[in-house]
Design an enzyme around this catalytic site. Structure first.
Site, mmCIF file in Angstrom:
data_model
loop_
_atom_site.group_PDB
_atom_site.id
_atom_site.type_symbol
_atom_site.label_atom_id
_atom_site.label_comp_id
_atom_site.label_asym_id
_atom_site.label_seq_id
_atom_site.Cartn_x
_atom_site.Cartn_y
_atom_site.Cartn_z
ATOM 1 N N ALA A 1 0.833 -1.209 0.000
ATOM 2 C CA ALA A 1 0.000 0.000 0.000
ATOM 3 C C ALA A 1 0.863 1.253 0.000
ATOM 4 O O ALA A 1 0.599 2.221 0.702
ATOM 5 C CB ALA A 1 -0.932 -0.009 1.207
ATOM 6 N N CYS A 2 1.903 1.229 -0.805
ATOM 7 C CA CYS A 2 2.896 2.303 -0.856
ATOM 8 C C CYS A 2 2.804 3.000 -2.209
ATOM 9 O O CYS A 2 2.378 2.405 -3.198
ATOM 10 C CB CYS A 2 4.287 1.674 -0.674
ATOM 11 S SG CYS A 2 5.674 2.791 -0.854
ATOM 12 N N GLY A 3 3.224 4.245 -2.246
ATOM 13 C CA GLY A 3 3.284 4.954 -3.510
ATOM 14 C C GLY A 3 4.209 4.285 -4.509
ATOM 15 O O GLY A 3 4.095 4.495 -5.722
ATOM 16 N N THR B 1 4.495 0.912 -4.745
ATOM 17 C CA THR B 1 4.055 -0.470 -4.935
ATOM 18 C C THR B 1 4.044 -0.871 -6.406
ATOM 19 O O THR B 1 4.321 -2.022 -6.743
ATOM 20 C CB THR B 1 2.673 -0.705 -4.288
ATOM 21 O OG1 THR B 1 2.790 -0.438 -2.887
ATOM 22 C CG2 THR B 1 2.183 -2.131 -4.479
#
Length: 161
Positions: free
Chosen positions: A36-38, A40
C-alpha cells in the site's frame, strides 16, 4: 563466507526456511516491499527485471515490511495473494520482516552495513530500498526507493559481461 549473504537464512512467504546459499552464483536484487505504498507499482518493474535476466541466473528477493507508514499491515498469506493477483509475481517473496531497529532481520542489518545510504546512513528510509548483490554474495550497491527497477537494468546486465 562472513562477508557474503550466504551466511543468512530467511523465511519464505509460505513459512519455509530458505538458506541464501540457494542463490550462490546468482546476481540478486533484494528489496523491502509494501502493498500500500506509492512505490508499490514497482512490483511490475521488479517482475520485468526478473523475467529479463532470470535465464542468466538472476533472482529478485522481496521482503515485505510494515515499518514505513504501516503500508504492509496484511498477513503473509494476504500479501502473497495481493502480489499474485495484482502483479503476477513469480520472483521469491519472503515473510514480513523489520528492516530497522532492534528487531531488524539480520540479513538487512548486513545489507545496510555493506551498502550505506545517503551520507553514510545505515537505516532504510522507506519501502522499496534495493540492494544489488553479485554472484559471489558481495553487496555492491544500494538504490533509493524512488529508483525505478528499469534504471537498475544496466547495472545488472554489467554483472553478466
Amino acid at each position: 563466507m562472513k562477508d557474503t549473504i550466504y551466511q543468512f537464512s530467511a523465511t519464505s512467504i509460505s513459512g519455509e526456511i530458505v538458506n541464501l546459499e540457494k542463490y550462490r552464483n546468482q546476481v540478486m536484487l533484494i528489496v523491502n516491499t509494501a502493498s500500500a505504498c506509492g512505490f508499490t507499482k514497482q512490483y511490475s518493474g521488479l517482475e520485468a527485471l526478473y523475467q529479463q535476466f532470470k535465464a542468466e541466473e538472476f533472482a529478485v528477493l522481496g521482503f515485505p515490511c510494515n515499518q514505513f507508514g504501516a503500508q504492509e499491515p496484511a498477513s503473509n498469506e494476504k500479501i502473497a495473494e495481493f502480489c499474485q493477483l495484482n502483479y503476477a509475481l513469480s520472483f521469491d517473496l519472503f515473510a514480513k520482516i523489520e528492516v530497522n531497529g532492534g528487531d531488524a532481520e539480520p540479513l538487512f542489518t548486513f545489507l545496510k552495513q555493506r551498502a550505506t545510504g545517503l551520507l553514510g546512513s545505515q537505516n532504510i528510509k522507506w519501502n522499496f530500498t534495493k540492494f544489488l548483490v553479485d554472484q559471489q554474495g558481495t553487496v555492491l550497491k544500494r538504490y533509493a526507493p524512488a529508483t525505478k527497477p528499469e534504471a537498475i537494468a544496466e547495472d545488472i546486465a554489467s554483472l553478466f559481461d
